[in-house]
Write a protein that holds these residues in place. Structure first.
Motif, PDB file in Angstrom:
ATOM      1  N   ALA A   1     -15.707  10.520  -5.192  1.00  0.00           N
ATOM      2  CA  ALA A   1     -15.569   9.913  -3.605  1.00  0.00           C
ATOM      3  C   ALA A   1     -14.231   9.685  -3.124  1.00  0.00           C
ATOM      4  CB  ALA A   1     -16.521   8.527  -3.527  1.00  0.00           C
ATOM      5  N   LEU A   2     -13.153   9.688  -4.075  1.00  0.00           N
ATOM      6  CA  LEU A   2     -11.771   9.438  -3.456  1.00  0.00           C
ATOM      7  C   LEU A   2     -11.185  10.567  -3.330  1.00  0.00           C
ATOM      8  CD1 LEU A   2     -10.914   6.238  -5.756  1.00  0.00           C
ATOM      9  CD2 LEU A   2     -11.487   6.530  -3.483  1.00  0.00           C
ATOM     10  N   HIS A   3     -11.813  11.876  -3.441  1.00  0.00           N
ATOM     11  CA  HIS A   3     -11.457  13.072  -3.361  1.00  0.00           C
ATOM     12  C   HIS A   3     -11.386  13.403  -1.679  1.00  0.00           C
ATOM     13  CE1 HIS A   3     -12.287  14.522  -7.597  1.00  0.00           C
ATOM     14  NE2 HIS A   3     -11.400  13.314  -7.679  1.00  0.00           N
TER      15      HIS A   3
ATOM     16  N   PRO B   1      -4.264   7.625   0.829  1.00  0.00           N
ATOM     17  CA  PRO B   1      -4.199   6.506   1.462  1.00  0.00           C
ATOM     18  C   PRO B   1      -5.489   5.580   1.013  1.00  0.00           C
ATOM     19  CG  PRO B   1      -3.656   7.876   2.776  1.00  0.00           C
ATOM     20  CD  PRO B   1      -4.038   8.701   1.519  1.00  0.00           C
ATOM     21  N   ILE B   2      -6.440   6.178   0.992  1.00  0.00           N
ATOM     22  CA  ILE B   2      -7.777   5.359   0.597  1.00  0.00           C
ATOM     23  C   ILE B   2      -7.991   5.042  -1.014  1.00  0.00           C
ATOM     24  CG2 ILE B   2     -10.421   5.723   0.185  1.00  0.00           C
ATOM     25  CD1 ILE B   2      -9.366   5.271   3.216  1.00  0.00           C
ATOM     26  N   ALA B   3      -7.505   5.865  -1.582  1.00  0.00           N
ATOM     27  CA  ALA B   3      -7.355   5.426  -3.280  1.00  0.00           C
ATOM     28  C   ALA B   3      -6.332   4.234  -3.323  1.00  0.00           C
ATOM     29  CB  ALA B   3      -6.747   6.630  -3.870  1.00  0.00           C
ATOM     30  N   ALA B   4      -5.182   4.503  -2.619  1.00  0.00           N
ATOM     31  CA  ALA B   4      -4.365   3.040  -2.657  1.00  0.00           C
ATOM     32  C   ALA B   4      -5.116   1.607  -2.240  1.00  0.00           C
ATOM     33  CB  ALA B   4      -3.133   3.402  -1.985  1.00  0.00           C
ATOM     34  N   ARG B   5      -5.611   1.955  -1.264  1.00  0.00           N
ATOM     35  CA  ARG B   5      -6.177   0.742  -0.627  1.00  0.00           C
ATOM     36  C   ARG B   5      -7.375   0.058  -1.591  1.00  0.00           C
ATOM     37  NH1 ARG B   5      -3.273   2.990   2.372  1.00  0.00           N
ATOM     38  NH2 ARG B   5      -2.354   2.220   4.148  1.00  0.00           N
ATOM     39  N   CYS B   6      -8.092   1.214  -2.300  1.00  0.00           N
ATOM     40  CA  CYS B   6      -9.199   0.845  -3.024  1.00  0.00           C
ATOM     41  C   CYS B   6      -8.585   0.119  -4.523  1.00  0.00           C
ATOM     42  CB  CYS B   6      -9.961   2.021  -3.615  1.00  0.00           C
ATOM     43  SG  CYS B   6     -11.205   2.754  -2.348  1.00  0.00           S
ATOM     44  N   LEU B   7      -7.525   0.567  -4.803  1.00  0.00           N
ATOM     45  CA  LEU B   7      -6.804  -0.040  -5.954  1.00  0.00           C
ATOM     46  C   LEU B   7      -6.298  -1.663  -5.506  1.00  0.00           C
ATOM     47  CD1 LEU B   7      -5.553  -0.097  -8.807  1.00  0.00           C
ATOM     48  CD2 LEU B   7      -3.771   1.035  -7.909  1.00  0.00           C
TER      49      LEU B   7
ATOM     50  N   ASP C   1       1.001  -1.192   0.007  1.00  0.00           N
ATOM     51  CA  ASP C   1      -0.089   0.124  -0.008  1.00  0.00           C
ATOM     52  C   ASP C   1       1.094   1.336   0.079  1.00  0.00           C
ATOM     53  OD1 ASP C   1      -2.459  -1.361  -0.067  1.00  0.00           O
ATOM     54  OD2 ASP C   1      -2.637  -1.335   2.150  1.00  0.00           O
ATOM     55  N   THR C   2       1.987   1.163   0.766  1.00  0.00           N
ATOM     56  CA  THR C   2       3.056   2.230   1.011  1.00  0.00           C
ATOM     57  C   THR C   2       3.547   2.605  -0.704  1.00  0.00           C
ATOM     58  OG1 THR C   2       3.425   1.998   3.175  1.00  0.00           O
ATOM     59  CG2 THR C   2       5.017   3.428   1.717  1.00  0.00           C
ATOM     60  N   LYS C   3       3.770   1.644  -1.371  1.00  0.00           N
ATOM     61  CA  LYS C   3       4.253   1.689  -2.550  1.00  0.00           C
ATOM     62  C   LYS C   3       3.196   2.306  -3.530  1.00  0.00           C
ATOM     63  CE  LYS C   3       7.931  -1.852  -2.388  1.00  0.00           C
ATOM     64  NZ  LYS C   3       8.382  -3.200  -2.949  1.00  0.00           N
ATOM     65  N   LEU C   4       2.285   1.745  -3.494  1.00  0.00           N
ATOM     66  CA  LEU C   4       0.894   2.308  -4.281  1.00  0.00           C
ATOM     67  C   LEU C   4       0.822   3.710  -4.080  1.00  0.00           C
ATOM     68  CD1 LEU C   4      -1.669  -0.637  -4.223  1.00  0.00           C
ATOM     69  CD2 LEU C   4      -0.218   0.208  -6.363  1.00  0.00           C
ATOM     70  N   GLU C   5       0.835   4.251  -2.790  1.00  0.00           N
ATOM     71  CA  GLU C   5       0.773   5.621  -2.192  1.00  0.00           C
ATOM     72  C   GLU C   5       1.832   6.538  -2.937  1.00  0.00           C
ATOM     73  OE1 GLU C   5       0.218   6.496   1.697  1.00  0.00           O
ATOM     74  OE2 GLU C   5      -0.933   4.628   2.245  1.00  0.00           O
TER      75      GLU C   5
END
Length: 220
Positions: free
Chosen positions: A207-209, A161-167, A138-142
Motif C-alpha cells: 500500500a506504500l508503493h 512522502p506518504i511512507a515518511a508520514r506513516c513512519l 518529515d523532509t529528513k525522513l524522506e
C-alpha cells in the motif's frame, strides 16, 4: 577573562532551558511566560532576551537538546556513504523509544510536545512554528528513505512522502499513547520490537508503493 565570560553565558543559557522545561511541563507552553521562566532560572528577563527572542526559540532549544543523543543516527541515515541507512533509521526509532522512558528530561519534553503544547488563538505563532518543525522532520525522513531506496533496502516504487508520514505517525502515536498509559508496557523494553515493526511496515506494505505509471496512449 573572555573565555570565562563565554562559559558563564553558556551556563546561563542552560539554566534558562532547564527552567523552561520545568515550567512548560508544569503549566503548559501557552500558560508559561518568559518572566516565569526567568524567575525559575534565577535570572533577569534581560538575560532571557539576550539568548532568546521569544518563547518559540526557547522551545526550539529545548527540543534540540532532547535530540542530541539521536543526531548521529539521524545524520547517518541520510549520509551518502552510509552502507546501512535503514538500519540506522531503525536504531534511531528504537533509541527514541528507550530514551522517552529512561531519561526523565526527555520524558518531560515529550509530555510537553504531546500534552502541554496548547494551540490557542493567542499561540497561533507557536502552532505555525510546530508545523514547520514537523515538516522539517518529515523532509529528513524522506531523505533517509530515499537513501535506503538507493542502497536497495526499500522498494524502488515506494511512495516516499506518504511512507515518511506513516513512519512519523507510528513513532508519534506510540509515544503519545504510552505517555497516557505508561503502566501498560515498558516502552524501553519493547523499543527494538516496535522499531522493527515500523521498518517492516516500510519494507513490506504494498500500500506504500506508488501506482505504476499509466502506459502511454498511441495516437490514433
Amino acid at each position: 577573562m573572555a573565555r570565562r565570560t563565554k562559559q558563564e553565558a553558556q551556563e546561563t543559557r542552560t539554566q534558562i532551558i532547564d527552567a523552561a522545561e520545568l515550567c512548560f511541563f508544569k503549566k503548559g507552553v501557552s500558560h508559561t511566560s518568559l518572566a516565569e521562566i526567568a524567575k525559575t532560572a534565577g535570572v533577569t528577563r534581560g538575560a532571557i532576551y539576550w539568548h532568546f527572542e521569544n518563547k518559540g526559540e526557547v522551545l526550539d532549544a529545548l527540543l534540540l537538546r532532547a535530540k542530541i543523543p539521536i543526531q548521529h543516527l539521524e545524520q547517518a541515515s541520510r549520509a551518502d556513504d552510509e552502507p546501512d541507512p535503514l538500519g540506522r533509521l531503525q536504531a534511531m526509532v528504537a533509541t527514541v523509544f528507550r530514551q522517552a522512558e529512561r531519561d526523565p528530561s526527555t520524558r518531560r519534553v515529550n509530555e510537553i510536545i504531546f500534552h502541554k503544547c496548547e494551540y490557542t488563538d493567542q499561540m497561533c505563532d507557536l502552532r505555525e512554528h510546530m508545523r514547520q518543525l514537523r515538516l522539517q522532520s518529515d523532509t529528513k525522513l524522506e531523505s533517509a528513505l530515499r537513501n535506503a531506496i538507493a542502497k536497495g533496502q526499500l522498494p524502488p516504487r515506494m511512495d516516499v512522502p506518504i511512507a515518511a508520514r506513516c513512519l512519523h505517525a507510528f513513532v508519534a502515536g506510540t509515544l503519545d499513547l504510552w505517555l497516557l498509559r505508561p503502566e501498560d508496557f515498558s516502552l524501553a523494553e519493547r523499543a527494538d520490537q516496535l522499531a522493527a515493526t515500523a521498518i517492516e511496515m516500510l519494507k513490506n506494505s504494498e500500500a506504500l508503493h506508488s501506482p505504476p505509471a499509466a502506459p502511454a496512449v498511441s495516437p490514433a
